[in-house]
Every structure is written in structure tokens, then in C-alpha cells.
Write a protein that holds these residues in place. Structure first.
Motif, mmCIF file in Angstrom:
data_model
loop_
_atom_site.group_PDB
_atom_site.id
_atom_site.type_symbol
_atom_site.label_atom_id
_atom_site.label_comp_id
_atom_site.label_asym_id
_atom_site.label_seq_id
_atom_site.Cartn_x
_atom_site.Cartn_y
_atom_site.Cartn_z
ATOM 1 N N GLN A 161 -39.515 -85.700 -102.169
ATOM 2 C CA GLN A 161 -38.066 -85.803 -102.206
ATOM 3 C C GLN A 161 -37.520 -85.989 -100.799
ATOM 4 O O GLN A 161 -38.120 -85.571 -99.809
ATOM 5 N N ILE A 162 -36.354 -86.627 -100.736
ATOM 6 C CA ILE A 162 -35.678 -86.848 -99.459
ATOM 7 C C ILE A 162 -34.338 -86.120 -99.485
ATOM 8 O O ILE A 162 -33.552 -86.298 -100.419
ATOM 9 N N VAL A 163 -34.084 -85.315 -98.473
ATOM 10 C CA VAL A 163 -32.823 -84.582 -98.365
ATOM 11 C C VAL A 163 -32.034 -85.119 -97.179
ATOM 12 O O VAL A 163 -32.573 -85.269 -96.083
ATOM 13 N N GLN A 164 -30.765 -85.426 -97.428
ATOM 14 C CA GLN A 164 -29.897 -85.867 -96.337
ATOM 15 C C GLN A 164 -29.503 -84.649 -95.501
ATOM 16 O O GLN A 164 -29.002 -83.652 -96.030
ATOM 17 N N ILE A 165 -29.740 -84.730 -94.184
ATOM 18 C CA ILE A 165 -29.366 -83.631 -93.292
ATOM 19 C C ILE A 165 -28.603 -84.209 -92.106
ATOM 20 O O ILE A 165 -29.115 -85.041 -91.358
ATOM 21 N N ASP A 166 -27.361 -83.781 -91.969
ATOM 22 C CA ASP A 166 -26.531 -84.179 -90.845
ATOM 23 C C ASP A 166 -26.509 -83.030 -89.845
ATOM 24 O O ASP A 166 -26.204 -81.888 -90.214
ATOM 25 N N ILE A 167 -26.821 -83.339 -88.571
ATOM 26 C CA ILE A 167 -26.877 -82.299 -87.543
ATOM 27 C C ILE A 167 -25.893 -82.628 -86.432
ATOM 28 O O ILE A 167 -26.024 -83.649 -85.752
ATOM 29 N N VAL A 168 -24.906 -81.753 -86.271
ATOM 30 C CA VAL A 168 -23.944 -81.892 -85.187
ATOM 31 C C VAL A 168 -24.504 -81.099 -84.012
ATOM 32 O O VAL A 168 -24.802 -79.902 -84.149
ATOM 33 N N SER A 169 -24.672 -81.756 -82.854
ATOM 34 C CA SER A 169 -25.324 -81.050 -81.762
ATOM 35 C C SER A 169 -25.042 -81.702 -80.414
ATOM 36 O O SER A 169 -24.496 -82.809 -80.338
ATOM 37 N N LEU A 184 -39.301 -78.173 -93.367
ATOM 38 C CA LEU A 184 -39.550 -79.431 -94.079
ATOM 39 C C LEU A 184 -41.026 -79.593 -94.405
ATOM 40 O O LEU A 184 -41.390 -80.018 -95.508
ATOM 41 N N LYS A 185 -41.877 -79.241 -93.452
ATOM 42 C CA LYS A 185 -43.315 -79.340 -93.681
ATOM 43 C C LYS A 185 -43.772 -78.315 -94.719
ATOM 44 O O LYS A 185 -44.607 -78.616 -95.582
ATOM 45 N N GLU A 186 -43.203 -77.128 -94.651
ATOM 46 C CA GLU A 186 -43.575 -76.077 -95.598
ATOM 47 C C GLU A 186 -43.187 -76.461 -97.019
ATOM 48 O O GLU A 186 -43.932 -76.214 -97.976
ATOM 49 N N GLN A 187 -42.025 -77.081 -97.167
ATOM 50 C CA GLN A 187 -41.538 -77.459 -98.497
ATOM 51 C C GLN A 187 -42.036 -78.845 -98.932
ATOM 52 O O GLN A 187 -41.779 -79.260 -100.061
ATOM 53 N N ASN A 206 -34.793 -69.516 -93.688
ATOM 54 C CA ASN A 206 -33.471 -69.831 -94.236
ATOM 55 C C ASN A 206 -33.326 -71.322 -94.507
ATOM 56 O O ASN A 206 -32.709 -71.721 -95.507
ATOM 57 N N TYR A 207 -33.900 -72.150 -93.632
ATOM 58 C CA TYR A 207 -33.852 -73.587 -93.888
ATOM 59 C C TYR A 207 -34.681 -73.945 -95.120
ATOM 60 O O TYR A 207 -34.299 -74.812 -95.906
ATOM 61 N N SER A 208 -35.795 -73.263 -95.304
ATOM 62 C CA SER A 208 -36.612 -73.500 -96.496
ATOM 63 C C SER A 208 -35.824 -73.184 -97.759
ATOM 64 O O SER A 208 -35.891 -73.916 -98.760
ATOM 65 N N ASN A 209 -35.068 -72.102 -97.715
ATOM 66 C CA ASN A 209 -34.279 -71.695 -98.882
ATOM 67 C C ASN A 209 -33.237 -72.742 -99.266
ATOM 68 O O ASN A 209 -33.068 -73.067 -100.442
ATOM 69 N N CYS A 221 -29.980 -76.019 -80.262
ATOM 70 C CA CYS A 221 -30.060 -77.220 -81.099
ATOM 71 C C CYS A 221 -31.500 -77.687 -81.260
ATOM 72 O O CYS A 221 -31.920 -78.036 -82.361
ATOM 73 N N ILE A 222 -32.271 -77.682 -80.171
ATOM 74 C CA ILE A 222 -33.670 -78.074 -80.310
ATOM 75 C C ILE A 222 -34.464 -76.960 -80.987
ATOM 76 O O ILE A 222 -35.370 -77.231 -81.783
ATOM 77 N N VAL A 223 -34.109 -75.709 -80.744
ATOM 78 C CA VAL A 223 -34.758 -74.599 -81.459
ATOM 79 C C VAL A 223 -34.502 -74.736 -82.957
ATOM 80 O O VAL A 223 -35.426 -74.642 -83.780
ATOM 81 N N GLY A 224 -33.240 -74.960 -83.319
ATOM 82 C CA GLY A 224 -32.901 -75.103 -84.733
ATOM 83 C C GLY A 224 -33.630 -76.264 -85.373
ATOM 84 O O GLY A 224 -34.124 -76.155 -86.505
ATOM 85 N N PHE A 225 -33.725 -77.386 -84.655
ATOM 86 C CA PHE A 225 -34.442 -78.522 -85.226
ATOM 87 C C PHE A 225 -35.909 -78.207 -85.428
ATOM 88 O O PHE A 225 -36.496 -78.568 -86.452
ATOM 89 N N ARG A 226 -36.536 -77.572 -84.452
ATOM 90 C CA ARG A 226 -37.961 -77.229 -84.591
ATOM 91 C C ARG A 226 -38.176 -76.292 -85.785
ATOM 92 O O ARG A 226 -39.168 -76.401 -86.502
#
Length: 219
Positions: A8-16, A34-37, A206-209, A23-28
Motif C-alpha cells: 500500500q501507498i500512503v500519502q504523507i505531507d511533511i512541513v519542515s 514504514l519499513k516495519e509496516q 506512534n508513526y506505525s500506529n 525534522c530529520i529525526v522525525g523522518f528517520r
């Protein structure tokens, strides 16, 4: 999902902003989720200036943090040490030093806007994070920006022309206004599937959830 890749593909918009360590911590952290899911992301990066009035010469980072947030020199050092540790755990190197500077990022955002038209926005964003945090380079300087452009697989002279033309000034301002009008005042701010907003580096779990919720709703 596609015929070639059933994920599946999820649209993710990141304001940074490219000078925002979280911002780079959050992306990592998001990348781990994403890899886990086992999910693909259609990522779009949007402009935000932490310090829109920062002068061309920039400001010493420690002095800037102390002035902006009222922290002491010791607190500033502790915060950078914590970020360095968090970054290392995520495979990203923060190489802060006493000469680290906060700089203006408007030109960087113009190039990111241009890079989106070239299909290479994400690689340029990653190259800019590395230039600023890992290599301690001044990402307000044109040649530093163009080095990042090359590192992202883009044409240096085409990027120079895009920056010189000023064609991306208005689009960047419009995008900044769009997100600020929707209440975005801090970064990173991530919007999942156009409806779930998460602000700050929230951690892989939390991102996985939220990815799971998006996948369930799209199924």
C-alpha cells in the motif's frame, strides 16, 4: 499499490525546515515505521522557515538557542548532546560544534520547490540535512546549495538558473501561507492521508500506529 509492488501507498505531507534537527529525526523515525509496516509513502516536503528574519551572516547556534528559547549555555549543550545520541541511534550524524550556525533557509526552500518539478525533491531534502547537520555547511550559501543539488542527482546549472530566476519565490511563499493558515506553527508537522496531523518527532511506534489506521481505512 501497483502491479509491480503490492504494498500500500500512503500519502504523507511533511512541513519542515532543513535546519530543524527534529525534522530529520522525525523522518528517520517515520522511515523505520514504514519499513516495519511494509508500506510505501508518497512523500511531499513543504516549506517552513524557523527563522525567516535571519540575516545573511546567520548567528552562532548556541547564542541563537539561548536567545530564542531562554536556555542557558549548559542547557543548550545538553540538548545538542541528546540530539547527537538520538541521531546516532537512527543512523544520522549530528556534528555540532562551537562554531555551528543558524542560517537563513529561504533559498534552500526555493530549490526544494524546483526539485519537486524534477522528481528529486526527497533526495535534495536529505542532501541538505546532511550538508547542514553532518557536514556543518552553510546552507544559505549558493555554492553549498548547488553542491547538495549535485549530490541529489540534479543538474547544478539548471538549479542555479532556477534560483537566479526567482521563479520559485512566489510558490514557496504561497505554500508557507497555506500551511500557516491551517494552524501549522511548529515542525516537523506530518499529515497522513490528508487527514491525520502529527506534530513533532513522535517516534516510530506512534508513526506505525497512524500508518496502520491509514491502511485499514484504505483497505
Amino acid at each position: 499499490m501497483t502491479a509491480q509492488d503490492p504494498r500500500q501507498i500512503v500519502q504523507i505531507d511533511i512541513v519542515s525546515d532543513v535546519v530543524c534537527p527534529w525534522c530529520i529525526v522525525g523522518f528517520r523515525q517515520l522511515d523505520l515505521a514504514l519499513k516495519e509496516q511494509n508500506v510505501l509513502a508518497n512523500l511531499r516536503w513543504h516549506p517552513f522557515e524557523l527563522n525567516p528574519n535571519m540575516p545573511p551572516e546567520g548567528q552562532n547556534l548556541r547564542e541563537h538557542i539561548m536567545e530564542k528559547y531562554g536556555s542557558t549555555a549548559e542547557q543548550s549543550q545538553q540538548a545538542r548532546a541528546r540530539l547527537t545520541q538520538i541521531g546516532a541511534e537512527l543512523g544520522f550524524a549530528f556534528n555540532f560544534n562551537d562554531d555551528s550556525r543558524m542560517v537563513n533557509t529561504f533559498a534552500a526552500h526555493q530549490l526544494l520547490d524546483w526539485a519537486e518539478t524534477q522528481g528529486r525533491q526527497h533526495p535534495l531534502k536529505m542532501a541538505l540535512f546532511e550538508a547542514y547537520f553532518t557536514n556543518q555547511q552553510d546552507v544559505s550559501q549558493t555554492e553549498v546549495l548547488l553542491d547538495s543539488v549535485q549530490n541529489a542527482g540534479l543538474d547544478r546549472e539548471a538549479a542555479r538558473a532556477a534560483l537566479t530566476s526567482g521563479d520559485h519565490i512566489a510558490p514557496v511563499r504561497e505554500k508557507q501561507q497555506f500551511w500557516s493558515s491551517r494552524g501549522i506553527s511548529g515542525v516537523p508537522s506530518m499529515v497522513f492521508a490528508g487527514k491525520y496531523l502529527m506534530t513533532g518527532a513522535q517516534g516510530a511506534e506512534n508513526y506505525s500506529n497512524v500508518l496502520q489506521r491509514c491502511m485499514t481505512e484504505a483497505a
